[in-house]
Scaffold this motif. Structure first.
Motif, PDB file in Angstrom:
ATOM      1  N   THR A  54       0.795  -1.236   0.000  1.00 54.33           N
ATOM      2  CA  THR A  54       0.000   0.000   0.000  1.00 54.33           C
ATOM      3  C   THR A  54       0.825   1.282   0.000  1.00 54.33           C
ATOM      4  OG1 THR A  54      -0.108   0.073   2.418  1.00 54.33           O
ATOM      5  CG2 THR A  54      -1.850  -1.162   1.275  1.00 54.33           C
ATOM      6  N   LYS A  55       2.124   1.178   0.345  1.00 59.67           N
ATOM      7  CA  LYS A  55       2.989   2.360   0.470  1.00 59.67           C
ATOM      8  C   LYS A  55       2.411   3.398   1.436  1.00 59.67           C
ATOM      9  CE  LYS A  55       5.564   2.147  -3.851  1.00 59.67           C
ATOM     10  NZ  LYS A  55       5.254   0.738  -4.145  1.00 59.67           N
ATOM     11  N   GLY A  56       1.685   2.923   2.422  1.00 61.20           N
ATOM     12  CA  GLY A  56       1.127   3.823   3.431  1.00 61.20           C
ATOM     13  C   GLY A  56      -0.294   4.259   3.173  1.00 61.20           C
ATOM     14  N   GLY A  57      -0.821   4.004   1.998  1.00 60.31           N
ATOM     15  CA  GLY A  57      -2.196   4.395   1.673  1.00 60.31           C
ATOM     16  C   GLY A  57      -3.184   3.318   2.050  1.00 60.31           C
ATOM     17  N   PRO A  58      -4.442   3.536   1.762  1.00 61.76           N
ATOM     18  CA  PRO A  58      -5.032   4.779   1.220  1.00 61.76           C
ATOM     19  C   PRO A  58      -5.247   5.811   2.336  1.00 61.76           C
ATOM     20  CG  PRO A  58      -6.720   3.125   1.549  1.00 61.76           C
ATOM     21  CD  PRO A  58      -5.423   2.460   1.901  1.00 61.76           C
ATOM     22  N   ALA A  59      -5.091   7.060   1.979  1.00 65.50           N
ATOM     23  CA  ALA A  59      -5.296   8.189   2.900  1.00 65.50           C
ATOM     24  C   ALA A  59      -4.476   8.027   4.170  1.00 65.50           C
ATOM     25  CB  ALA A  59      -6.778   8.336   3.248  1.00 65.50           C
ATOM     26  N   LYS A  60      -3.230   7.520   4.024  1.00 63.86           N
ATOM     27  CA  LYS A  60      -2.297   7.348   5.149  1.00 63.86           C
ATOM     28  C   LYS A  60      -2.812   6.386   6.212  1.00 63.86           C
ATOM     29  CE  LYS A  60       0.634  10.586   3.710  1.00 63.86           C
ATOM     30  NZ  LYS A  60       2.034  10.313   3.317  1.00 63.86           N
ATOM     31  N   SER A  61      -3.770   5.535   5.857  1.00 62.54           N
ATOM     32  CA  SER A  61      -4.351   4.629   6.855  1.00 62.54           C
ATOM     33  C   SER A  61      -3.423   3.481   7.217  1.00 62.54           C
ATOM     34  CB  SER A  61      -5.681   4.070   6.359  1.00 62.54           C
ATOM     35  OG  SER A  61      -5.497   3.319   5.166  1.00 62.54           O
ATOM     36  N   THR A  62      -2.390   3.221   6.395  1.00 58.26           N
ATOM     37  CA  THR A  62      -1.402   2.187   6.709  1.00 58.26           C
ATOM     38  C   THR A  62       0.010   2.782   6.749  1.00 58.26           C
ATOM     39  OG1 THR A  62      -1.127   1.584   4.368  1.00 58.26           O
ATOM     40  CG2 THR A  62      -2.835   0.411   5.612  1.00 58.26           C
ATOM     41  N   TYR A  63       0.078   4.071   7.070  1.00 61.78           N
ATOM     42  CA  TYR A  63       1.356   4.784   7.061  1.00 61.78           C
ATOM     43  C   TYR A  63       2.100   4.510   8.366  1.00 61.78           C
ATOM     44  CZ  TYR A  63       4.568   8.527   5.637  1.00 61.78           C
ATOM     45  OH  TYR A  63       5.671   9.251   5.236  1.00 61.78           O
ATOM     46  N   LEU A  64       2.781   3.369   8.417  1.00 58.45           N
ATOM     47  CA  LEU A  64       3.506   2.977   9.615  1.00 58.45           C
ATOM     48  C   LEU A  64       4.717   3.879   9.842  1.00 58.45           C
ATOM     49  CD1 LEU A  64       3.507  -0.927   9.271  1.00 58.45           C
ATOM     50  CD2 LEU A  64       1.940   0.505  10.580  1.00 58.45           C
ATOM     51  N   PHE A  65       5.200   3.883  11.076  1.00 52.31           N
ATOM     52  CA  PHE A  65       6.330   4.724  11.441  1.00 52.31           C
ATOM     53  C   PHE A  65       7.573   4.353  10.635  1.00 52.31           C
ATOM     54  CE2 PHE A  65       9.151   6.904  14.497  1.00 52.31           C
ATOM     55  CZ  PHE A  65       8.400   8.045  14.709  1.00 52.31           C
ATOM     56  N   SER A  66       7.734   3.062  10.347  1.00 53.55           N
ATOM     57  CA  SER A  66       8.886   2.625   9.555  1.00 53.55           C
ATOM     58  C   SER A  66       8.840   3.200   8.141  1.00 53.55           C
ATOM     59  CB  SER A  66       8.924   1.092   9.497  1.00 53.55           C
ATOM     60  OG  SER A  66       7.695   0.587   8.981  1.00 53.55           O
ATOM     61  N   ILE A  67       7.646   3.310   7.568  1.00 50.59           N
ATOM     62  CA  ILE A  67       7.518   3.906   6.237  1.00 50.59           C
ATOM     63  C   ILE A  67       7.817   5.398   6.298  1.00 50.59           C
ATOM     64  CG2 ILE A  67       5.936   4.353   4.321  1.00 50.59           C
ATOM     65  CD1 ILE A  67       4.461   1.828   5.009  1.00 50.59           C
ATOM     66  N   MET A  68       7.386   6.042   7.361  1.00 55.46           N
ATOM     67  CA  MET A  68       7.672   7.470   7.525  1.00 55.46           C
ATOM     68  C   MET A  68       9.186   7.713   7.618  1.00 55.46           C
ATOM     69  SD  MET A  68       6.227  10.085  10.427  1.00 55.46           S
ATOM     70  CE  MET A  68       6.605  11.837  10.342  1.00 55.46           C
ATOM     71  N   ILE A  69       9.887   6.850   8.352  1.00 55.00           N
ATOM     72  CA  ILE A  69      11.345   6.974   8.442  1.00 55.00           C
ATOM     73  C   ILE A  69      11.976   6.799   7.059  1.00 55.00           C
ATOM     74  CG2 ILE A  69      13.438   5.892   9.360  1.00 55.00           C
ATOM     75  CD1 ILE A  69      11.814   5.180  11.865  1.00 55.00           C
ATOM     76  N   TYR A  70      11.514   5.804   6.316  1.00 57.04           N
ATOM     77  CA  TYR A  70      12.046   5.560   4.968  1.00 57.04           C
ATOM     78  C   TYR A  70      11.792   6.757   4.054  1.00 57.04           C
ATOM     79  CZ  TYR A  70      12.418   3.669   0.269  1.00 57.04           C
ATOM     80  OH  TYR A  70      12.750   3.481  -1.049  1.00 57.04           O
ATOM     81  N   ASP A  71      10.568   7.268   4.068  1.00 58.47           N
ATOM     82  CA  ASP A  71      10.226   8.403   3.189  1.00 58.47           C
ATOM     83  C   ASP A  71      11.116   9.604   3.472  1.00 58.47           C
ATOM     84  OD1 ASP A  71       8.322   7.033   1.825  1.00 58.47           O
ATOM     85  OD2 ASP A  71       6.605   7.917   2.847  1.00 58.47           O
ATOM     86  N   ASN A  72      11.291   9.923   4.750  1.00 59.72           N
ATOM     87  CA  ASN A  72      12.095  11.097   5.093  1.00 59.72           C
ATOM     88  C   ASN A  72      13.574  10.895   4.763  1.00 59.72           C
ATOM     89  OD1 ASN A  72      10.575  13.405   6.685  1.00 59.72           O
ATOM     90  ND2 ASN A  72       9.636  11.482   7.308  1.00 59.72           N
TER      91      ASN A  72
END
Length: 246
Positions: free
Chosen positions: A185-203
């Motif tokens: 999902t890459k954190g979607g839809p609407a950030k509903s699966t936006y895990l902290f690990s994905i946030m670290i990766y994105d930044n």
């Protein structure tokens, strides 16, 4: 930078608090379901059945592929709008479900891939079941305890050290889960699966804000350490050992 990264994290980053909530929901959903499934399967595989070693191997296989990109892609194809799961539902005249596109259920759908990989916890539970003396069950039967009473009064208390170990390890793993949510999902839809690990990766690797990603990583480390300490502290009230200690 000093404390600027942490000030931005807590006061300016709108994705931060959403990611924290999603991650804790992920842990609360996935870990208990995974451990419950592992214990139930271990109880079934603890019986003397023909070809029991084959069944144990089959149930352990999904854990070998844990973190596999191929499994994550397969899971996405299974639960996509025209995937196999919806085709089966259509065959029995049930309307298709948007498993990965509905923000209300996407996280629950993703958590199932975590639950499915219960093999490691199952093996540990199975080893613990083998160590429980048969005399305890015989004494329970003499006292008139049925199977359910034996489970709550004998099996579960004797397994609490392994429950503690599995709970700590699976909680740590759940906080660090990345591959399946990112691939599916890459954190979607609407950030509903936006895990902290994905946030670290994105930044770190998408926005190239490596300092901010490092600060987020330190916060995750602190959260894992704190939660692990709380679990160990609480275990004195519910984890029982053969020597009578807690």
């Amino acid at each position: 930078m000093g404390l600027k990264n942490y000030i931005q994290m807590f006061t300016k980053d709108h994705n931060f608090w959403n990611s924290v909530v999603v991650t804790f929901k992920w842990v609360i959903i996935a870990v208990p379901l995974k451990l419950t499934t592992a214990l139930l399967v271990a109880l079934l595989l603890n019986k003397k059945l023909k070809h029991i070693n084959f069944y144990r191997t089959v149930y352990y296989l999904p854990s070998i592929f844990a973190g596999s990109v191929a499994v994550a892609i397969l899971w996405r194809f299974l639960f996509m709008r025209e995937g196999l799961v919806n085709q089966i539902l259509s065959a029995v005249h049930i309307p298709p479900v948007d498993w990965l596109g509905n923000p209300d259920i996407a996280l629950y759908t993703l958590s199932m891939i975590n639950v499915w990989q219960f093999g490691t916890s199952m093996v540990l539970f199975l080893a613990g079941l083998k160590q429980i003396p048969g005399d305890l069950y015989e004494a329970g039967r003499i006292d008139g305890a049925n199977k359910i009473q034996q489970f709550w009064s004998i099996t579960l208390p004797m397994l609490t050290p392994i429950v503690l170990f599995n709970l700590v390890m699976q909680t740590i793993n759940a906080f660090q889960d990345f591959t399946a949510p990112f691939v599916i999902t890459k954190g979607g839809p609407a950030k509903s699966t936006y895990l902290f690990s994905i946030m670290i990766y994105d930044n770190g690797f998408k926005y190239f804000s490596m300092g901010y990603a490092a600060a987020l990583s330190w916060l995750m480390f602190a959260a894992i350490i704190t939660l692990t300490a709380v679990l160990f502290w609480s275990s004195r009230y519910w984890a029982h050992y053969e020597d009578g200690g807690k």
